[in-house]
Write an enzyme that holds these catalytic residues in place. Structure first.
Site, PDB file in Angstrom:
ATOM      1  N   CYS A 189     -33.456  21.843 -38.467  1.00 30.56           N
ATOM      2  CA  CYS A 189     -32.429  22.388 -39.264  1.00 30.56           C
ATOM      3  C   CYS A 189     -32.693  23.835 -39.452  1.00 30.56           C
ATOM      4  O   CYS A 189     -33.612  24.248 -39.591  1.00 30.56           O
ATOM      5  CB  CYS A 189     -32.924  21.574 -40.856  1.00 30.56           C
ATOM      6  SG  CYS A 189     -31.849  22.339 -42.061  1.00 30.56           S
ATOM      7  N   CYS A 229     -24.715  24.856 -43.217  1.00 31.82           N
ATOM      8  CA  CYS A 229     -25.554  24.009 -41.902  1.00 31.82           C
ATOM      9  C   CYS A 229     -26.036  25.160 -41.053  1.00 31.82           C
ATOM     10  O   CYS A 229     -25.133  25.376 -40.360  1.00 31.82           O
ATOM     11  CB  CYS A 229     -24.911  22.908 -41.470  1.00 31.82           C
ATOM     12  SG  CYS A 229     -25.759  22.062 -40.049  1.00 31.82           S
TER      13      CYS A 229
END
Length: 274
Positions: free
Chosen positions: A75, A208
């Site tokens: 991530c 993101c």
């Protein structure tokens, strides 16, 4: 459960709960714990949870969980938050490496900003037809630590991100792991805006990191752009994607942007009550 110290952080609106788990303070049933504390309104609420743990080969390693309790290999925004958390808490210096399920991540903390070197992207594919409920859709995709589909659009505001993103995320073509889905609009030379449906959150998020990297690299290929590419996220924050061309692919890919500490506190047992 004893009270567990934590920090609430976000990178361009992508928010996380971070826990120093080097002493093993997290409960044994981690998926249930993550689902409990990531619930919005009923608990702390977050897109994901990060455990910082001891690792002999790096400054630290992490366990990263999506809000639904599932593990994710990587991530980008979470990695930037983990790096600043480690620096602020004396776990690492302002330059560090840490272990993830996607490989080693190198990071540099520069004030509120963090710049991380991503693992090299793989599987870059442009303009592949995909059959969807509304008809055929041309999609591009690349793995930037986790899988991402990127779809170019001229009207980002009206795209049904949640519905179409969910359909593609669960599409048979990307089974069994599924994929994240990014909708991208060009703002000008070297600049794009992105909206993302995130696997594991199962909804649109405000940013993101790995998705911004995927969209930035695909835009660079499509339009012949040089590094860097500026990506405006749904929160209005801007992430910068640095890269080098490496034959038909990319190397030395870096993601840079803010990693904010919103507050620190302690989790109580009530945070897990239904």
């Amino acid at each position: 459960m004893k009270p567990i110290p934590f920090a609430k952080m976000n990178g361009s609106g992508n928010d996380f709960i971070l826990i120093d788990n080097r002493n093993g303070s997290a409960p044994a049933d981690l998926p249930a714990f993550v689902r409990g504390v990531c619930r919005r309104k009923l608990s702390v609420g977050a897109d994901g949870l990060i455990l910082i743990e001891t690792d002999a080969g790096h400054d630290f390693k992490w366990q990263f969980f999506n809000a639904d309790g599932s593990r994710a290999e990587m991530c980008g925004n979470g990695a930037r938050c983990a790096a600043r958390f480690a620096f602020v808490n004396g776990i690492a210096g302002n330059r560090m490496t840490f272990g993830t399920d996607a490989g080693t991540i190198a990071a540099e903390v520069i004030g509120e900003d963090v710049k991380i070197r991503m693992t090299d992207p793989v599987g870059l594919t442009l303009d592949e037809p995909l059959a969807l409920a509304h008809g055929q859709q041309m999609v591009s995709h690349v793995n930037t630590g986790v899988p991402h589909v990127v779809i170019a659009t001229d009207d980002l505001e009206t795209v049904p991100v949640a519905d179409r993103g969910r359909e593609i995320r669960h599409h048979q073509h990307f089974a069994p792991a599924g994929t994240n889905v990014n909708f991208m609009a060009v703002r000008g030379p070297g600049a794009i805006t992105v909206r993302t449906y995130e696997r594991g959150v199962e909804d649109e998020t405000l940013a993101c990191g790995t998705g911004c990297v995927a969209a930035g690299l695909i835009a660079a290929v499509r339009h012949g752009w040089e590094s860097p590419v500026a990506v405006t996220t749904r929160s209005g924050g801007v992430l910068t994607i640095h890269f080098e061309r490496k034959g038909q692919g990319f190397g030395a890919v870096h993601l840079e942007g803010d990693a904010r500490i919103v507050y620190t506190a302690e989790l109580q047992v009530d945070a897990l009550k239904r």
